[in-house]
Structure formats: structure tokens, C-alpha cells
Design an enzyme around this catalytic site. Structure first.
Site, PDB file in Angstrom:
ATOM      1  N   GLU A 142     -30.612  23.424 -37.390  1.00 42.23           N
ATOM      2  CA  GLU A 142     -29.574  23.750 -36.455  1.00 42.23           C
ATOM      3  C   GLU A 142     -29.756  23.580 -34.876  1.00 42.23           C
ATOM      4  O   GLU A 142     -29.104  23.593 -34.047  1.00 42.23           O
ATOM      5  CB  GLU A 142     -28.969  25.223 -36.482  1.00 42.23           C
ATOM      6  CG  GLU A 142     -28.500  25.699 -37.653  1.00 42.23           C
ATOM      7  CD  GLU A 142     -29.310  25.732 -39.623  1.00 42.23           C
ATOM      8  OE1 GLU A 142     -29.011  25.975 -40.652  1.00 42.23           O
ATOM      9  OE2 GLU A 142     -31.028  25.514 -38.748  1.00 42.23           O
ATOM     10  N   HIS A 160     -33.432  27.655 -34.787  1.00 45.05           N
ATOM     11  CA  HIS A 160     -31.748  28.341 -34.496  1.00 45.05           C
ATOM     12  C   HIS A 160     -31.714  29.848 -33.532  1.00 45.05           C
ATOM     13  O   HIS A 160     -32.536  30.417 -34.154  1.00 45.05           O
ATOM     14  CB  HIS A 160     -30.808  28.048 -34.917  1.00 45.05           C
ATOM     15  CG  HIS A 160     -30.701  28.423 -36.200  1.00 45.05           C
ATOM     16  ND1 HIS A 160     -31.115  30.349 -36.640  1.00 45.05           N
ATOM     17  CD2 HIS A 160     -31.333  28.226 -37.436  1.00 45.05           C
ATOM     18  CE1 HIS A 160     -31.156  30.542 -37.397  1.00 45.05           C
ATOM     19  NE2 HIS A 160     -31.467  29.389 -38.481  1.00 45.05           N
ATOM     20  N   HIS A 162     -27.531  32.399 -36.946  1.00 45.66           N
ATOM     21  CA  HIS A 162     -27.396  32.958 -38.139  1.00 45.66           C
ATOM     22  C   HIS A 162     -28.896  33.382 -38.273  1.00 45.66           C
ATOM     23  O   HIS A 162     -30.017  32.772 -37.789  1.00 45.66           O
ATOM     24  CB  HIS A 162     -26.660  32.462 -38.923  1.00 45.66           C
ATOM     25  CG  HIS A 162     -28.041  31.731 -39.764  1.00 45.66           C
ATOM     26  ND1 HIS A 162     -28.225  30.147 -39.023  1.00 45.66           N
ATOM     27  CD2 HIS A 162     -28.676  31.231 -40.976  1.00 45.66           C
ATOM     28  CE1 HIS A 162     -28.196  29.232 -39.748  1.00 45.66           C
ATOM     29  NE2 HIS A 162     -29.037  30.034 -40.749  1.00 45.66           N
TER      30      HIS A 162
END
Length: 268
Positions: free
Chosen positions: A2, A96, A107
Site C-alpha cells: 500500500e 501504510h 488499515h
């Protein structure tokens, strides 16, 4: 994946997304930039652990041949597989921000299944847990690359870690991108500098820490309480105490239980 250069959407980072194959190339190229920087700094060996999703994203034929690759899953230590106290440093490429932070594809491990994680009393995500477990081995995190939100999260945990923002979050699936060549050049040069200025970090494998996880599903909590030592704080929250490396391995077991119990796709 990500936090890799140029990637902003689930279509970029999940098979069979329409841009996933191109994402794999970019992921491999970001990794190669870090490998080059490591060898420029004097590394004698580099171990790469593919730690995203199915954990078989990196393209072995395009990976710098000086690097050794760990590919596939399951792995007992998940994102930390292969790390030992014999290593000199950790390079976190493509990370991320945690759940609840407005970062690109943010997340914590499982899309929206995990609402929050606390290590002791500090809210954390993948970055904080990884940093704490690396420290337990006595291995410093030298570098983190990702979007600006991930870099900010890393700096809050440890200002000594060098960070490379390869994109700037506009929303969860949108970012202002750093040009690919510029981003990968920054990864390479920052890796070199970071590895030339490593701190000395004593291993601490026995200190007791507390891990608390709040899930989206009460069903996950119900199943996890069958594991010895895991207690339920409320219908959706579990907690457990152990040394950091045991907690990290146990948390990977939590993820496998949660995956079996739920069918929700990530990034919903």
C-alpha cells in the site's frame, strides 16, 4: 504494498486487480532501490520478506540478485519472518498508516476487521508493532517508505528512523505522487545514509507487554478467548500479556482465526 510508489487503490495492490501486475513491478523496483542502498552502505547480505497480502507479490526474476527472498504464506512471524538478532537493521519498504488515520489504503492488517490496536496503552498499527518487535530482537528500524501519513506515524514512534514519503495522501484512495524515478532515487540514497548512522539497540526479549485488539466482529473475540491467556474486555475487545516476540507471533495467530471467522474483503 500500500505504501509503494504510485499505488493508491485496491486495484493496484490486490489480485486480480486490473493494475495489480503493474503494482508488483513497482513494488519490486522500490525494493531494489533499498537493496542497492544497503549494498552501497556496505551490507554483506540482504534478506527480503514479501509481507503483503498473499505474500507472493515480488517478482523474483526482477529482484536484485544479491538479495535473498522469502515468499508465500503462512509464516509463523508473518511480516517479520526471517528476522533474527544477527541482523544489523530493518528496512520497511511500502508501509501504510494504521486504521482510522487518513492515509493511502490505511488499515491495520485486515481491512476494516480490526478497529484499533493498543500496545500497552499506546494506539498502534502495523508500524508500531513491527518497530516494537524489531526492538525486542535488538535490531533497529533504519528506514520506512510509504505515504506521508505512514512516515508521520513512524516518526511518532521513533524519530531516529529515516523516512521517505513516496506520495502524499489526498484521501484513502487518492494521493499526490512523487515521480517514480525521484521516489526510488530517494529510497536508495536515504537507505545508504540511514545504514551509515545506525543506533546501538540492546535486545529486550523478556519484558512483558500488553496487546489489546478491538475487532469489528464480536464473533472473532468469542473465538479468540479459547486461546490460553487471552481475555475479553468487552464483546469486541481482547487483551493478552506476554513478551513482545511472543505477542507478535500470537497476533499472527489472531489474524488466521479472524480470517477463518470472517469473509469481509479489505478496504471496504
Amino acid at each position: 504494498m500500500e505504501g509503494i510508489t504510485g499505488l493508491v487503490d485496491a486495484e493496484d495492490v490486490q489480485p486480480p486487480g486490473r493494475d495489480y501486475e503493474r503494482g508488483r513491478v513497482l513494488m519490486t523496483e522500490d525494493t531494489n532501490a533499498a537493496v542497492r542502498g544497503a549494498y552501497d552502505a556496505g551490507a554483506t547480505a540482504v534478506l527480503v520478506n514479501d509481507a503483503h497480502g498473499p505474500m507472493r507479490n515480488l517478482l523474483p526474476d526482477l529482484l536484485d540478485p544479491r538479495a535473498t527472498l522469502i515468499k508465500g504464506r503462512p509464516k509463523p512471524m508473518g511480516m517479520m519472518e526471517g528476522l533474527t538478532s544477527e541482523h544489523d537493521a530493518v528496512l520497511c519498504v511500502g508501509f501504510h498508516a494504521r486504521a482510522g488515520v487518513l492515509g493511502v489504503l490505511s488499515h491495520s492488517f485486515m481491512g476494516h476487521e480490526i478497529e484499533d490496536i493498543w500496545l500497552d496503552d499506546q494506539v498502534t498499527g502495523e508500524i508500531g508493532l513491527f518497530h516494537a518487535a524489531s526492538a525486542a530482537y535488538g535490531v533497529p528500524v533504519a528506514l520506512l517508505t510509504g505515504d506521508d501519513a505512514a512516515c508521520t506515524e513512524m516518526t511518532a514512534w521513533d524519530p531516529a528512523v529515516a523516512t521517505v514519503p513516496v506520495k502524499y495522501a489526498k484521501d484513502r484512495f487518492a494521493a499526490q505522487l512523487v515521480p517514480v524515478a525521484e521516489a526510488q532515487a530517494a529510497i536508495e540514497t536515504t537507505t545508504l545514509t540511514a545504514l551509515q548512522n545506525l543506533p546501538t539497540l540492546p535486545a529486550n526479549r523478556t519484558a512483558t507487554r500488553q496487546l489489546t485488539v478491538r475487532w469489528q466482529s464480536a464473533s472473532v473475540t468469542s473465538h479468540l478467548t479459547a486461546i490460553p491467556g487471552v481475555t475479553r474486555q468487552d464483546d469486541r475487545t481482547v487483551t493478552v500479556e506476554a513478551d513482545m516476540l511472543h505477542l507478535y507471533r500470537l497476533f499472527n495467530l489472531f489474524l488466521r482465526v479472524a480470517t477463518a471467522v470472517t469473509t469481509n474483503p479489505p478496504y471496504c
